[in-house]
Design a protein around this motif. Structure first.
Motif, PDB file in Angstrom:
ATOM      1  N   GLY A 141       0.851 -20.538  -1.542  1.00 51.97           N
ATOM      2  CA  GLY A 141       1.271 -19.170  -1.796  1.00 51.97           C
ATOM      3  C   GLY A 141       0.173 -18.237  -2.257  1.00 51.97           C
ATOM      4  N   MET A 142      -1.046 -18.739  -2.429  1.00 49.87           N
ATOM      5  CA  MET A 142      -2.169 -17.910  -2.853  1.00 49.87           C
ATOM      6  C   MET A 142      -3.163 -17.766  -1.705  1.00 49.87           C
ATOM      7  N   HIS A 143      -3.920 -16.676  -1.722  1.00 50.54           N
ATOM      8  CA  HIS A 143      -4.929 -16.442  -0.692  1.00 50.54           C
ATOM      9  C   HIS A 143      -6.237 -17.106  -1.089  1.00 50.54           C
TER      10      HIS A 143
ATOM     11  N   ILE B 173       3.798  -0.130  -4.950  1.00 55.61           N
ATOM     12  CA  ILE B 173       2.786   0.238  -5.926  1.00 55.61           C
ATOM     13  C   ILE B 173       1.727  -0.862  -5.946  1.00 55.61           C
ATOM     14  N   TRP B 174       0.577  -0.545  -6.493  1.00 57.88           N
ATOM     15  CA  TRP B 174      -0.410  -1.553  -6.854  1.00 57.88           C
ATOM     16  C   TRP B 174      -0.337  -1.779  -8.350  1.00 57.88           C
ATOM     17  N   ILE B 175      -0.464  -3.031  -8.770  1.00 56.01           N
ATOM     18  CA  ILE B 175      -0.553  -3.371 -10.191  1.00 56.01           C
ATOM     19  C   ILE B 175      -1.940  -3.956 -10.436  1.00 56.01           C
ATOM     20  N   LEU B 176      -2.700  -3.276 -11.276  1.00 52.83           N
ATOM     21  CA  LEU B 176      -4.052  -3.721 -11.605  1.00 52.83           C
ATOM     22  C   LEU B 176      -3.968  -4.532 -12.894  1.00 52.83           C
ATOM     23  N   GLY B 177      -3.907  -5.838 -12.732  1.00 50.48           N
ATOM     24  CA  GLY B 177      -3.709  -6.731 -13.859  1.00 50.48           C
ATOM     25  C   GLY B 177      -5.018  -7.248 -14.433  1.00 50.48           C
ATOM     26  N   ASP B 178      -4.964  -8.474 -14.964  1.00 55.37           N
ATOM     27  CA  ASP B 178      -6.101  -9.009 -15.712  1.00 55.37           C
ATOM     28  C   ASP B 178      -7.355  -9.184 -14.866  1.00 55.37           C
TER      29      ASP B 178
ATOM     30  N   GLY C  98      -0.129  -6.136  -4.911  1.00 57.04           N
ATOM     31  CA  GLY C  98      -0.031  -4.952  -4.069  1.00 57.04           C
ATOM     32  C   GLY C  98       1.030  -5.070  -3.001  1.00 57.04           C
ATOM     33  N   PRO C  99       1.312  -3.961  -2.326  1.00 57.84           N
ATOM     34  CA  PRO C  99       2.293  -3.974  -1.241  1.00 57.84           C
ATOM     35  C   PRO C  99       1.883  -4.964  -0.152  1.00 57.84           C
ATOM     36  N   SER C 100       2.842  -5.631   0.432  1.00 54.71           N
ATOM     37  CA  SER C 100       2.554  -6.658   1.432  1.00 54.71           C
ATOM     38  C   SER C 100       1.691  -6.123   2.569  1.00 54.71           C
ATOM     39  N   ARG C 101       1.976  -4.903   3.036  1.00 57.70           N
ATOM     40  CA  ARG C 101       1.214  -4.387   4.172  1.00 57.70           C
ATOM     41  C   ARG C 101      -0.259  -4.236   3.837  1.00 57.70           C
ATOM     42  N   ASP C 102      -0.554  -3.720   2.641  1.00 55.41           N
ATOM     43  CA  ASP C 102      -1.945  -3.562   2.226  1.00 55.41           C
ATOM     44  C   ASP C 102      -2.636  -4.916   2.083  1.00 55.41           C
ATOM     45  N   VAL C 103      -2.000  -5.816   1.320  1.00 60.48           N
ATOM     46  CA  VAL C 103      -2.620  -7.115   1.039  1.00 60.48           C
ATOM     47  C   VAL C 103      -2.803  -7.911   2.320  1.00 60.48           C
ATOM     48  N   ASN C 104      -1.803  -7.944   3.185  1.00 58.55           N
ATOM     49  CA  ASN C 104      -1.900  -8.720   4.419  1.00 58.55           C
ATOM     50  C   ASN C 104      -2.986  -8.169   5.337  1.00 58.55           C
ATOM     51  N   ALA C 105      -3.140  -6.841   5.368  1.00 62.62           N
ATOM     52  CA  ALA C 105      -4.192  -6.247   6.192  1.00 62.62           C
ATOM     53  C   ALA C 105      -5.572  -6.658   5.693  1.00 62.62           C
TER      54      ALA C 105
ATOM     55  N   ILE D 155       3.531  -8.461  -2.686  1.00 65.22           N
ATOM     56  CA  ILE D 155       4.910  -8.460  -3.159  1.00 65.22           C
ATOM     57  C   ILE D 155       5.671  -7.349  -2.447  1.00 65.22           C
ATOM     58  N   GLU D 156       6.904  -7.656  -2.088  1.00 65.09           N
ATOM     59  CA  GLU D 156       7.764  -6.649  -1.467  1.00 65.09           C
ATOM     60  C   GLU D 156       8.443  -5.836  -2.563  1.00 65.09           C
TER      61      GLU D 156
END
Length: 235
Positions: free
Chosen positions: A150-152, A201-206, A131-138, A195-196
């Motif tokens: 590099g992972m949360h 966009i959001w990518i809904l993966g596996d 997802g966008p950095s702003r969303d994920v970081n929030a 990701i910048e």
């Protein structure tokens, strides 16, 4: 592919894989794109277009069951009802390049509802939620996550509210346990990555698709979502 046949179909051959990180460790021989012609790199029909043109499919759709620590399944021409545990919720595509649908919001329990973008792409070729950095970081700040390589990551003992995506007015929730992709001692690594992007966009993966069975309706340009089942539940 299984019992399907495409005569004289054109493949793109890659002769230099040096630019693909860790390609030599990957257990597959190539990539089969199931998107639309708009993003194809070679002329001619996409595989789905060719399957439809040659009358190979009962319906112009395909369905993914990814499984959870088990075998997955890709069905062309329909779905396998044994892997579908609820009625399908249909959401129309908003862009017919990727499998992109409208994203109403991203939620963390009832504490936070946000998104800098109104588009989500469903992609079996992406391992994580991206997802966008702003969303994920929030979101990571709200839950007190730390960064490891590099992972949360979170303490596996934490109890957190669901992480949800609202698509077509319906909430598709993922619990913390469903977000976990690895464990290091008492830390749970979460399958979500920032990701910048020029166009967020959001990518809904596996991580998303392990919980939700997805039918890709190529003919009607829409996606169908249902709870996935590893057993013999029927719709």
């Amino acid at each position: 592919i299984g019992e399907l046949t495409l005569p004289n179909f054109t493949f793109a051959e890659v002769s230099d894989t040096s630019g693909i990180q860790n390609w030599h460790t990957m257990p597959f021989d190539g990539i089969l794109g199931l998107g639309f012609a708009y993003i194809a790199k070679t002329p001619g029909p996409t595989m789905m277009q060719a399957l439809v043109d040659y009358g190979q499919l009962e319906r112009p759709v395909f369905g993914f069951y990814l499984g959870d620590n088990g075998l997955g399944q890709l069905v062309f021409g329909g779905v396998d009802p044994a892997h579908v545990a609820s009625n399908l919720t249909w959401v129309d595509l908003i862009v017919t390049a990727w499998w992109a649908v409208g994203l109403d919001s991203v939620m963390l329990g009832s504490l936070l509802s946000l998104s800098v973008t109104n588009m989500a792409i469903v992609d079996s070729g992406t391992s994580l939620l991206v997802g966008p950095s702003r969303d994920v970081n929030a979101i990571m700040s709200m839950i007190g996550a730390e960064t490891i390589d590099g992972m949360h990551a979170m303490s596996c003992n934490e109890r957190l509210p669901d992480r949800s995506f609202v698509l077509g007015g319906k909430v598709f929730a993922l619990s913390m346990e469903e977000l976990v992709v690895d464990r290091i001692d008492d830390s749970c690594i979460l399958g979500i990555q920032a990701i910048e992007m020029r166009h967020p966009i959001w990518i809904l993966g596996d991580v998303f698709m392990r919980k939700y069975y997805v039918q890709f309706d190529w003919g009607k340009k829409r996606l169908g979502f249902a709870l996935a089942s590893s057993g013999t539940n029927l719709v």
